[in-house]
Design a protein around this motif. Structure first.
Motif, PDB file in Angstrom:
ATOM      1  N   PHE A  46      31.889  40.837 -12.021  1.00  0.00           N
ATOM      2  CA  PHE A  46      30.589  40.410 -11.181  1.00  0.00           C
ATOM      3  C   PHE A  46      30.852  41.050  -9.742  1.00  0.00           C
ATOM      4  O   PHE A  46      32.046  41.182  -9.326  1.00  0.00           O
ATOM      5  N   PRO A  47      30.009  41.720  -9.153  1.00  0.00           N
ATOM      6  CA  PRO A  47      30.053  42.324  -7.739  1.00  0.00           C
ATOM      7  C   PRO A  47      30.399  41.307  -6.844  1.00  0.00           C
ATOM      8  O   PRO A  47      29.933  40.127  -6.904  1.00  0.00           O
ATOM      9  N   VAL A  48      31.035  41.673  -6.025  1.00  0.00           N
ATOM     10  CA  VAL A  48      31.197  40.734  -4.606  1.00  0.00           C
ATOM     11  C   VAL A  48      29.748  40.728  -4.057  1.00  0.00           C
ATOM     12  O   VAL A  48      29.307  41.493  -3.579  1.00  0.00           O
ATOM     13  N   SER A  49      29.180  39.395  -3.957  1.00  0.00           N
ATOM     14  CA  SER A  49      27.738  39.501  -3.552  1.00  0.00           C
ATOM     15  C   SER A  49      27.338  37.928  -3.339  1.00  0.00           C
ATOM     16  O   SER A  49      28.492  36.866  -3.630  1.00  0.00           O
ATOM     17  N   LEU A  50      26.174  37.760  -3.185  1.00  0.00           N
ATOM     18  CA  LEU A  50      25.539  36.173  -3.239  1.00  0.00           C
ATOM     19  C   LEU A  50      24.673  36.115  -4.417  1.00  0.00           C
ATOM     20  O   LEU A  50      24.372  37.448  -4.741  1.00  0.00           O
ATOM     21  N   GLU A  51      24.567  35.399  -5.001  1.00  0.00           N
ATOM     22  CA  GLU A  51      23.652  35.117  -6.389  1.00  0.00           C
ATOM     23  C   GLU A  51      22.672  33.937  -6.432  1.00  0.00           C
ATOM     24  O   GLU A  51      23.119  32.850  -6.163  1.00  0.00           O
ATOM     25  N   MET A  52      21.493  34.532  -6.545  1.00  0.00           N
ATOM     26  CA  MET A  52      20.436  33.346  -6.697  1.00  0.00           C
ATOM     27  C   MET A  52      20.076  33.226  -8.175  1.00  0.00           C
ATOM     28  O   MET A  52      19.881  34.099  -8.864  1.00  0.00           O
ATOM     29  N   GLN A  53      21.038  31.862  -8.481  1.00  0.00           N
ATOM     30  CA  GLN A  53      21.044  31.799  -9.898  1.00  0.00           C
ATOM     31  C   GLN A  53      19.818  31.487 -10.753  1.00  0.00           C
ATOM     32  O   GLN A  53      19.266  30.486 -10.061  1.00  0.00           O
ATOM     33  N   LEU A  54      19.530  31.914 -12.036  1.00  0.00           N
ATOM     34  CA  LEU A  54      18.228  31.819 -12.628  1.00  0.00           C
ATOM     35  C   LEU A  54      18.534  31.129 -13.855  1.00  0.00           C
ATOM     36  O   LEU A  54      19.240  31.979 -14.558  1.00  0.00           O
ATOM     37  N   LEU A  55      18.251  29.783 -14.044  1.00  0.00           N
ATOM     38  CA  LEU A  55      18.460  29.245 -15.236  1.00  0.00           C
ATOM     39  C   LEU A  55      17.284  28.577 -15.978  1.00  0.00           C
ATOM     40  O   LEU A  55      16.217  28.581 -15.412  1.00  0.00           O
ATOM     41  N   GLY A  56      17.689  28.156 -17.310  1.00  0.00           N
ATOM     42  CA  GLY A  56      16.571  27.655 -18.247  1.00  0.00           C
ATOM     43  C   GLY A  56      17.063  26.607 -18.830  1.00  0.00           C
ATOM     44  O   GLY A  56      18.425  26.570 -18.955  1.00  0.00           O
ATOM     45  N   ILE A  57      16.253  25.704 -19.516  1.00  0.00           N
ATOM     46  CA  ILE A  57      16.776  24.624 -20.426  1.00  0.00           C
ATOM     47  C   ILE A  57      16.140  25.056 -21.624  1.00  0.00           C
ATOM     48  O   ILE A  57      15.022  25.402 -21.821  1.00  0.00           O
ATOM     49  N   PRO A  58      16.670  24.836 -22.826  1.00  0.00           N
ATOM     50  CA  PRO A  58      17.989  24.002 -23.069  1.00  0.00           C
ATOM     51  C   PRO A  58      18.944  24.833 -22.756  1.00  0.00           C
ATOM     52  O   PRO A  58      19.105  26.107 -22.953  1.00  0.00           O
TER      53      PRO A  58
END
Length: 268
Positions: A131-143
């Motif tokens: 991973f790059p050194v960074s901030l991440e806006m994490q994008l998730l879904g279910i299930p």
């Protein structure tokens, strides 16, 4: 009316005109819907710009993270970087997780992707860096195994101030509802020049924090800190779309620059 009175009448009018807000910056499309012009892939185990198996493609007007040519996941984390670093801006787009995860992933990778920002440049990443050194806006879904919301924050090699204190956690959950895989979701990220950052999901703010810094405990961040003369403050960097082993599409990617002079060298 005397000349003297006219002068005094004009002064308040000029003051009002001077206080008028500047026109809002225009939104610009940074993905043309047809090609990956202006975007650079960096995949673990490969150099910047190398994508021989077509992890990142364009499909029906969207950037598609495709694993069609991968039989199983063997550590190939991928990131697709836009061409220039940014300081103060808003970015908005729609995303859709779809299909199944690649065999071989860890449970936390299921239905998981993200938008990296304030990131190091792709050519500065180690060849085997995940991973790059960074901030991440994490994008998730279910299930997925852990029923978590989307729009969270993760911090590879970084830290932020959350709820009044510097928070050491790697991931901080948002207030977004749980959203299913297969659904197009509207996302917006606001990064202000004063270091305040807000995540929006479907038009609603779901997470706020501030004062991002490089983490001196992280080995990859240590190289960036040294290059910055020991400074920890993270005020600019690149954006990148993430591949973590689950297929995802991104469309209608637009950028609004809040500081037209804010582009720099991306070094943090």
């Amino acid at each position: 009316m005397s000349l003297g009175r006219m002068r005094f009448s004009i002064v308040p009018l000029l003051a009002l005109l001077g206080a008028a807000p500047a026109p809002e910056a225009k939104w610009e499309r940074i993905f043309d819907g047809r090609t990956l012009a202006g975007w650079t892939p960096k995949i673990t185990g490969r150099g910047a710009g190398e994508d021989p198996l077509g992890m990142f493609t364009v499909h029906d007007g969207a950037i598609r993270v495709s694993h069609a040519n991968y039989r199983k996941f063997e550590g190939e984390f991928g990131h697709l970087f836009w061409r220039m670093p940014l300081k103060a801006y808003r970015i908005r787009f729609e995303y859709r997780l779809f299909g199944d995860s690649l065999p071989g992933i860890q449970s936390w990778q299921a239905s998981n992707s993200g938008l990296m920002f304030h990131s190091q440049a792709p050519e500065t990443m180690r060849r085997d860096q995940q991973f790059p050194v960074s901030l991440e806006m994490q994008l998730l879904g279910i299930p997925r195994p852990a029923r978590e919301p989307t729009g969270n924050l993760c911090t590879p090699g970084t830290t932020v101030v959350f709820e009044g204190r510097r928070d050491p956690r790697h991931c901080i959950l948002s207030s977004s509802p749980l959203l299913p895989v297969g659904r197009w979701t509207r996302v917006e990220l606001e990064v202000l020049a004063n270091g305040e950052i807000t995540h929006f999901i479907d038009g609603k703010p779901v997470l706020r924090y501030s004062a991002p810094e490089l983490d001196p405990k992280d080995k990859d961040a240590q190289r960036l800190i040294a290059a910055a003369g020991g400074k920890l403050a993270l005020r600019q960097g690149y954006i990148a779309l993430q591949s973590e082993g689950h297929q995802i599409e991104f469309r209608n990617i637009e950028l609004q620059r809040l500081d037209r002079s804010g582009a720099g060298d991306g070094g943090g």
